[in-house]
Design a protein around this motif. Structure first.
Motif, PDB file in Angstrom:
ATOM      1  N   TYR A  91      67.314  73.123   1.810  1.00 32.89           N
ATOM      2  CA  TYR A  91      65.768  73.339   2.565  1.00 32.89           C
ATOM      3  C   TYR A  91      64.798  72.626   1.711  1.00 32.89           C
ATOM      4  CZ  TYR A  91      61.512  76.458   2.992  1.00 32.89           C
ATOM      5  OH  TYR A  91      60.568  76.771   3.307  1.00 32.89           O
ATOM      6  N   ALA A  92      65.030  72.576   0.343  1.00 30.46           N
ATOM      7  CA  ALA A  92      64.040  71.525  -0.407  1.00 30.46           C
ATOM      8  C   ALA A  92      64.320  70.348  -0.439  1.00 30.46           C
ATOM      9  CB  ALA A  92      64.041  72.194  -1.852  1.00 30.46           C
ATOM     10  N   LEU A  93      65.640  69.598  -0.220  1.00 28.11           N
ATOM     11  CA  LEU A  93      65.608  68.190  -0.468  1.00 28.11           C
ATOM     12  C   LEU A  93      66.061  67.572   0.971  1.00 28.11           C
ATOM     13  CD1 LEU A  93      67.447  68.195  -4.003  1.00 28.11           C
ATOM     14  CD2 LEU A  93      65.029  67.869  -3.295  1.00 28.11           C
ATOM     15  N   PRO A  94      65.402  67.647   1.871  1.00 30.43           N
ATOM     16  CA  PRO A  94      65.926  67.192   3.422  1.00 30.43           C
ATOM     17  C   PRO A  94      66.052  65.624   3.415  1.00 30.43           C
ATOM     18  CG  PRO A  94      63.789  67.804   3.628  1.00 30.43           C
ATOM     19  CD  PRO A  94      64.159  68.443   2.321  1.00 30.43           C
ATOM     20  N   HIS A  95      65.222  64.868   2.729  1.00 27.40           N
ATOM     21  CA  HIS A  95      65.199  63.365   2.452  1.00 27.40           C
ATOM     22  C   HIS A  95      66.418  62.942   2.161  1.00 27.40           C
ATOM     23  CE1 HIS A  95      60.883  64.363   3.066  1.00 27.40           C
ATOM     24  NE2 HIS A  95      60.873  63.205   3.925  1.00 27.40           N
ATOM     25  N   LEU A  96      67.039  63.647   0.879  1.00 22.18           N
ATOM     26  CA  LEU A  96      68.322  63.266   0.030  1.00 22.18           C
ATOM     27  C   LEU A  96      69.393  63.765   0.937  1.00 22.18           C
ATOM     28  CD1 LEU A  96      67.079  64.102  -3.433  1.00 22.18           C
ATOM     29  CD2 LEU A  96      67.227  61.798  -2.427  1.00 22.18           C
ATOM     30  N   LEU A  97      69.478  64.863   1.459  1.00 22.31           N
ATOM     31  CA  LEU A  97      70.731  65.492   1.848  1.00 22.31           C
ATOM     32  C   LEU A  97      70.886  65.121   3.696  1.00 22.31           C
ATOM     33  CD1 LEU A  97      70.614  68.859   0.058  1.00 22.31           C
ATOM     34  CD2 LEU A  97      71.928  66.911  -0.304  1.00 22.31           C
ATOM     35  N   TYR A  98      69.776  64.555   4.379  1.00 17.40           N
ATOM     36  CA  TYR A  98      69.944  64.460   5.700  1.00 17.40           C
ATOM     37  C   TYR A  98      69.419  62.860   5.713  1.00 17.40           C
ATOM     38  CZ  TYR A  98      70.136  69.351   5.789  1.00 17.40           C
ATOM     39  OH  TYR A  98      70.719  70.842   5.938  1.00 17.40           O
ATOM     40  N   PRO A  99      70.184  61.891   5.268  1.00  8.25           N
ATOM     41  CA  PRO A  99      69.631  60.633   5.121  1.00  8.25           C
ATOM     42  C   PRO A  99      69.571  60.070   6.542  1.00  8.25           C
ATOM     43  CG  PRO A  99      71.903  60.668   4.377  1.00  8.25           C
ATOM     44  CD  PRO A  99      71.436  62.150   4.439  1.00  8.25           C
ATOM     45  N   GLY A 100      68.645  59.209   6.730  1.00  8.43           N
ATOM     46  CA  GLY A 100      68.364  58.882   8.274  1.00  8.43           C
ATOM     47  C   GLY A 100      67.943  59.753   9.137  1.00  8.43           C
ATOM     48  N   VAL A 101      67.454  60.793   9.021  1.00 14.91           N
ATOM     49  CA  VAL A 101      66.983  62.042   9.767  1.00 14.91           C
ATOM     50  C   VAL A 101      65.585  62.082   9.393  1.00 14.91           C
ATOM     51  CG1 VAL A 101      67.101  64.023  11.114  1.00 14.91           C
ATOM     52  CG2 VAL A 101      69.384  62.708  10.309  1.00 14.91           C
ATOM     53  N   THR A 102      64.553  62.174  10.174  1.00 19.94           N
ATOM     54  CA  THR A 102      63.267  62.410   9.794  1.00 19.94           C
ATOM     55  C   THR A 102      63.029  63.746   9.867  1.00 19.94           C
ATOM     56  OG1 THR A 102      62.564  60.108  10.486  1.00 19.94           O
ATOM     57  CG2 THR A 102      60.750  61.962   9.825  1.00 19.94           C
ATOM     58  N   PRO A 103      62.539  64.590   8.892  1.00 17.77           N
ATOM     59  CA  PRO A 103      62.144  65.979   8.985  1.00 17.77           C
ATOM     60  C   PRO A 103      61.063  66.601   9.896  1.00 17.77           C
ATOM     61  CG  PRO A 103      62.500  65.441   6.766  1.00 17.77           C
ATOM     62  CD  PRO A 103      62.400  64.131   7.407  1.00 17.77           C
ATOM     63  N   PRO A 104      60.883  67.222  10.533  1.00 22.51           N
ATOM     64  CA  PRO A 104      59.830  67.629  11.524  1.00 22.51           C
ATOM     65  C   PRO A 104      58.605  67.954  10.513  1.00 22.51           C
ATOM     66  CG  PRO A 104      61.084  69.510  11.217  1.00 22.51           C
ATOM     67  CD  PRO A 104      61.918  68.534  10.511  1.00 22.51           C
ATOM     68  N   ALA A 105      57.314  67.500  11.124  1.00 22.46           N
ATOM     69  CA  ALA A 105      55.969  67.914  10.708  1.00 22.46           C
ATOM     70  C   ALA A 105      55.935  69.192   9.954  1.00 22.46           C
ATOM     71  CB  ALA A 105      54.805  67.459  11.475  1.00 22.46           C
ATOM     72  N   GLN A 106      56.549  70.046  10.828  1.00 23.93           N
ATOM     73  CA  GLN A 106      56.421  71.566  10.464  1.00 23.93           C
ATOM     74  C   GLN A 106      57.542  72.251  10.636  1.00 23.93           C
ATOM     75  OE1 GLN A 106      53.444  73.693  12.630  1.00 23.93           O
ATOM     76  NE2 GLN A 106      53.640  75.649  11.651  1.00 23.93           N
ATOM     77  N   ARG A 107      58.096  72.852   9.511  1.00 23.19           N
ATOM     78  CA  ARG A 107      59.410  73.611   9.549  1.00 23.19           C
ATOM     79  C   ARG A 107      59.326  74.899  10.303  1.00 23.19           C
ATOM     80  NH1 ARG A 107      63.234  73.302   5.556  1.00 23.19           N
ATOM     81  NH2 ARG A 107      61.826  72.041   4.017  1.00 23.19           N
ATOM     82  N   PRO A 108      60.443  75.109  10.953  1.00 21.68           N
ATOM     83  CA  PRO A 108      60.546  76.361  11.648  1.00 21.68           C
ATOM     84  C   PRO A 108      60.423  77.830  10.707  1.00 21.68           C
ATOM     85  CG  PRO A 108      62.183  75.098  12.417  1.00 21.68           C
ATOM     86  CD  PRO A 108      61.552  74.245  11.337  1.00 21.68           C
TER      87      PRO A 108
END
Length: 307
Positions: free
Chosen positions: A109-126
């Motif tokens: 939940y807290a580290l999407p940039h590290l744990l989902y490399p290559g995937v851009t997190p959405p501007a607003q989390r559901p």
């Protein structure tokens, strides 16, 4: 009186001298003094099987709180010992198996940039991702609270390998469920569905806590043996605590609408169903209504109206 302690192969590992009023706990300490390898927590002492016993006959296990006289032991009696291996405290195992999910799940939940490399997190989390994290954290925090302040364990220790197995199960599932629940490409169900489902799931968690408090207060200080749980859902279901747990995770699955959560709920349900069936059979056997014993009331095992 003198007692000889031997393994099932017949090797004598200790000879001790105690009185008939000595407890089994004191016997285990005496065995340990004679054989330093056999710590009391590693010992499983049993009476020798009587002549003519079949392969299905189970030996009588000596209980710590009983005296040697309770088992009819006398000078020259023999006892069998099984080395249970390296042990670890129940509360220690429970703490670590529950602490892991509290740490692992929030990482995704807290580290999407590290744990989902290559995937851009959405501007607003559901919203459901935040609510699911809150529910998950509450559940495992409650379990740790219950471990130290509510549960009363029938045994002090368990084999140390249980720590590895249990942690692998809980920590592994935490990562599996959280990875998909918090994935940047996660498609959230309708908000109303998630809020209602998690609200009901929280009621299940609080009901589960109430069940555990009832079980914790079944016996008065110093009492041993089985008791028939009474009150709340226990008036209708033998393992009402499992019922609340299963329903809670089923509703969690509805809330997040993700397959990994459903698999986690299903695996847990199967395991708890096995435990529930065993407990139900044991209580019916102990409380059979014979020779002045109570008769176990007719109840569902875990999941009415199915079983």
């Amino acid at each position: 009186m003198q007692l000889q302690i031997k393994t099932r192969s017949g090797k004598v590992v200790a000879t001790v001298h105690l009185d008939a009023v000595s407890t089994v706990r004191e016997l285990k300490k005496a065995v340990h003094e004679s054989n330093k390898r056999l710590h009391p927590s590693r010992q499983r002492l049993t009476l020798p099987l009587p002549a003519g016993s079949t392969a299905q006959t189970k030996p009588t296990v000596l209980e710590d709180g009983k005296t040697l006289g309770d088992y009819g032991l006398k000078d020259g009696s023999l006892l069998n010992v099984k080395d249970l291996g390296l042990q670890i405290g129940y509360s220690t195992v429970f703490f670590w198996e529950y602490f892991g999910p509290l740490v692992v799940y929030p990482l995704f939940y807290a580290l999407p940039h590290l744990l989902y490399p290559g995937v851009t997190p959405p501007a607003q989390r559901p919203l459901v991702q935040t609510l699911a994290l809150a529910y998950w954290s509450f559940h495992y925090s409650k379990r740790i609270f219950e471990t130290f302040l509510v549960h009363k364990f029938g045994h002090d220790t368990m084999p140390i390998m249980n720590l590895v197995r249990n942690c692998a199960y809980y920590w592994g599932f935490a990562a599996y469920v959280s990875y998909f629940n918090n994935h940047p490409l996660y498609t959230a169900p309708p908000v109303q569905q998630s809020v209602v489902a998690l609200g009901l799931a929280m009621l299940c968690q609080l009901s589960n806590l109430k069940c555990h408090l009832i079980l914790s207060n079944l016996r008065k200080p110093g009492e041993k043996g089985y008791k028939i749980p009474k009150g709340f859902l226990f008036n209708y279901i033998t393992c009402a605590n499992y019922t609340c747990e299963v329903l809670g995770w089923a509703l969690f699955t509805v809330a997040v609408q993700a397959v990994p959560a459903g698999i986690f709920a299903l695996v847990g349900t199967v395991q708890m169903a096995q435990w529930a069936i065993q407990k139900h059979k044991r209580l019916k056997k102990v409380f059979d209504g014979q020779e002045g014993r109570l008769k176990y009331p007719r109840r569902w095992i875990m999941m009415p109206p199915f079983f």
